[in-house]
Design an enzyme around this catalytic site. Structure first.
Site, PDB file in Angstrom:
ATOM      1  N   LYS A 263       0.806  -1.220   0.000  1.00 19.83           N
ATOM      2  CA  LYS A 263       0.000   0.000   0.000  1.00 19.83           C
ATOM      3  C   LYS A 263       0.843   1.276   0.000  1.00 19.83           C
ATOM      4  O   LYS A 263       0.389   2.312  -0.451  1.00 19.83           O
ATOM      5  CB  LYS A 263      -1.014  -0.012   1.143  1.00 19.83           C
ATOM      6  CG  LYS A 263      -0.445   0.043   2.535  1.00 19.83           C
ATOM      7  CD  LYS A 263      -1.602   0.167   3.528  1.00 19.83           C
ATOM      8  CE  LYS A 263      -1.092   0.267   4.945  1.00 19.83           C
ATOM      9  NZ  LYS A 263      -2.164   0.347   5.914  1.00 19.83           N
ATOM     10  N   ARG A 264       2.069   1.189   0.489  1.00 22.84           N
ATOM     11  CA  ARG A 264       2.887   2.399   0.506  1.00 22.84           C
ATOM     12  C   ARG A 264       3.711   2.594  -0.765  1.00 22.84           C
ATOM     13  O   ARG A 264       4.261   3.660  -0.991  1.00 22.84           O
ATOM     14  CB  ARG A 264       3.795   2.414   1.739  1.00 22.84           C
ATOM     15  CG  ARG A 264       3.006   2.824   2.954  1.00 22.84           C
ATOM     16  CD  ARG A 264       3.805   3.058   4.195  1.00 22.84           C
ATOM     17  NE  ARG A 264       2.884   3.241   5.293  1.00 22.84           N
ATOM     18  CZ  ARG A 264       2.296   2.257   5.935  1.00 22.84           C
ATOM     19  NH1 ARG A 264       2.556   1.010   5.614  1.00 22.84           N
ATOM     20  NH2 ARG A 264       1.433   2.506   6.907  1.00 22.84           N
TER      21      ARG A 264
END
Ligand code: GLU
Length: 505
Positions: A263-264
């Protein structure tokens, strides 16, 4: 009669839906529609400790944006509800009890402190603790205690969990529609908790009970659930229920081709990983979304469909209906699929070009309104026609067209140096006069006025036109100069020429 083909997407509302999750929903949806079946949305929220407020709404909004519609679910449709597990919690206990009666599950009274101590002791010896067929023989559970002891503990209200009793010395074999035959030795499996001390089922129990009660025919989910599949197959056997067909999708890899897309990664590498923007209320982080970045849902869906599946032909552009028609699990790969952010932009550019001028003008109008520029859609259409081929996103329109809406405040010095010579101001003043008295204000007519002037005075065409562009645009860029001049109107045009003459001495 309900259709025998029933697929579900069963997210846990523990955060926003990653694009991998949207792909899982999409593949379930495509197969359900292809086989004339039903697509169901079930919310798996039995783990209260991981509940994130707003996540369920986020999931639904994302699916709606993508055009992935569900036939049954928390929208009030369907006869198998409720479709939110927290609203079904009463029914799971009975199934856990059935497994105990059938000898497939047992009470375990071991406190978490005790299990932790054992875990640490083993770790000190470089060993790992697993609650399994071996260790359960030494632990505090209804397999080692007498019936009477168990009853006393239950009567005294001692805390317990219910664990699945993995059979000893067996091999679990099942078919995965993507991976083929999968076989796992039960010695590698642990006795998973099915029912927790807080009175809630775990994911494993609730998931199997609900898939059964909701008559799910195919379970398509991410590869991270493959290790749970043998337990699930055993649970179906324990209940004497027919198991659905399983298909575990490949992971999505980072653009470099190595490692799972996390997600990052996106905001670090400059692309969204989530369908919609998400502000994390706990960590305070915010993550960009495809929608807010200006992607069309068709482009996002088309890209996702091809991230793991291929049609077996060169065709790349698919509408949702075409995807439904072409999709099959046989053409989903086993190995991870590399995400390509540039290709996603290419899809967006494609879909942008297929939109009508009116549709694009309406979107562009919203952006202009944010800049306090009010312009009718019809008129804006003229600009859209001129810049549409140069843009990937509607938000790119501005950089290709700002000079239609605002007169230059300054001039690009490099262009000035090249295009604005000593005698330029005089030519511009002449052109201004000719424009001021022009009986018509149309691009072709004005072009001819300027061309006539150049010819009569035996001037260089490029020299005059480039200088005029600099005066009107402030730079050496932009589409057909006389379309810009026609669009901005006489007054603005004359003012721009004046401003250039007085500024560029
Ligand atoms: N609730 C699980 C998840 O969050 C569902 C897994 C499954 O589809 O069985 O992904």
């Amino acid at each position: 009669m309900t259709s025998p083909i029933r697929l579900r997407f069963a997210p846990s509302p523990t955060g926003p839906l990653h694009m991998g999750g949207v792909r899982t929903a999409l593949y379930n949806y495509l197969l359900a529609k292809k086989l004339n079946g039903k697509f169901i949305l079930r919310i798996e929220d039995t783990d209260q400790t991981r509940f994130v407020s707003g996540a369920e709404e986020y999931i639904k909004e994302s699916l709606a944006w993508c055009g992935i519609e569900f036939d049954e679910g928390t929208n009030g449709k369907g006869e198998f509800g409720p479709y939110r597990q927290s609203e079904r919690k009463e029914l799971y206990r009975n199934y856990a009890d059935q497994l105990i009666e059938r000898g497939w599950a047992y009470y375990a009274f071991d406190s978490s402190e005790k299990l932790n101590t054992i875990r640490l002791e083993l770790e000190a010896k470089n060993e790992v603790f697993i609650y399994n067929a071996e260790s359960r023989k030494q632990l505090d559970n209804s397999l080692t205690l007498s019936l009477q002891e168990v009853e006393e503990k239950l009567k005294a209200g001692e805390a317990y969990v219910i664990r699945f009793k993995i059979p000893e010395g067996e091999e679990v074999i099942f078919t995965d529609l993507i991976r083929g035959e999968v076989s796992v030795k039960t010695a590698t499996l642990d006795d998973k908790v099915l029912f927790k001390s807080d009175g809630m089922p775990t994911y494993h129990l609730a998931n199997i009970v609900d898939d059964h009660l909701m008559q799910i025919s195919h379970v398509i989910r991410g590869e991270e659930w493959l290790p749970s599949a043998p337990l699930h197959v055993l649970l179906y056997r324990a209940f004497d229920w027919e198991a659905p067909a399983f298909a575990h999708l490949p992971i999505i890899l980072k653009p470099i081709g190595k490692g799972k897309l996390s997600k990052r990664d996106g905001d670090k590498m400059g692309f969204p990983v989530f369908p919609l923007k998400w502000n994390d209320s706990i960590s305070g982080e915010s993550f960009s979304g495809y929608r807010e970045e200006g992607y069309f849902p068709e482009a996002f869906v088309n890209m996702l469909a091809l991230l793991g599946w291929n049609p077996g032909t060169e065709k790349e552009i698919f509408s949702m209906d075409e995807l439904i028609e072409a999709f099959s699990l046989e053409r989903v790969g086993k190995s991870g699929s590399k995400f390509d952010p540039e290709k996603t932009k290419w899809f967006n550019q494609h879909y942008l070009r297929t939109k009508s001028t009116k549709e694009l003008a309406a979107l562009f109008q919203l952006q202009l309104q944010e800049k306090n520029i009010q312009i009718e859609i019809e008129k804006l259409g003229e600009v859209v026609e001129l810049v549409k081929e140069r843009a990937v996103f509607v938000k790119d329109f501005w950089e290709h067209s700002y000079f239609f809406f605002q007169s230059p405040q300054e001039f690009n010095p490099q262009v000035v140096k090249k295009r604005w010579k000593e005698n330029t101001a005089g030519f511009m003043a002449d052109l201004k006069e000719l424009f001021a008295t022009s009986p018509k204000w149309e691009s072709e007519y004005l072009h001819d006025v300027a061309a006539d002037y150049i010819q009569k005075n035996e001037l260089g065409f490029g020299m005059v036109m480039n200088a005029l562009r600099l005066a009107i645009v402030g730079d050496g860029i932009g589409p057909d100069l006389f379309k810009i001049i026609a669009f901005i109107g006489k007054e603005d045009c004359l003012n721009r020429i004046d401003f250039a003459i007085s500024t560029l001495k």
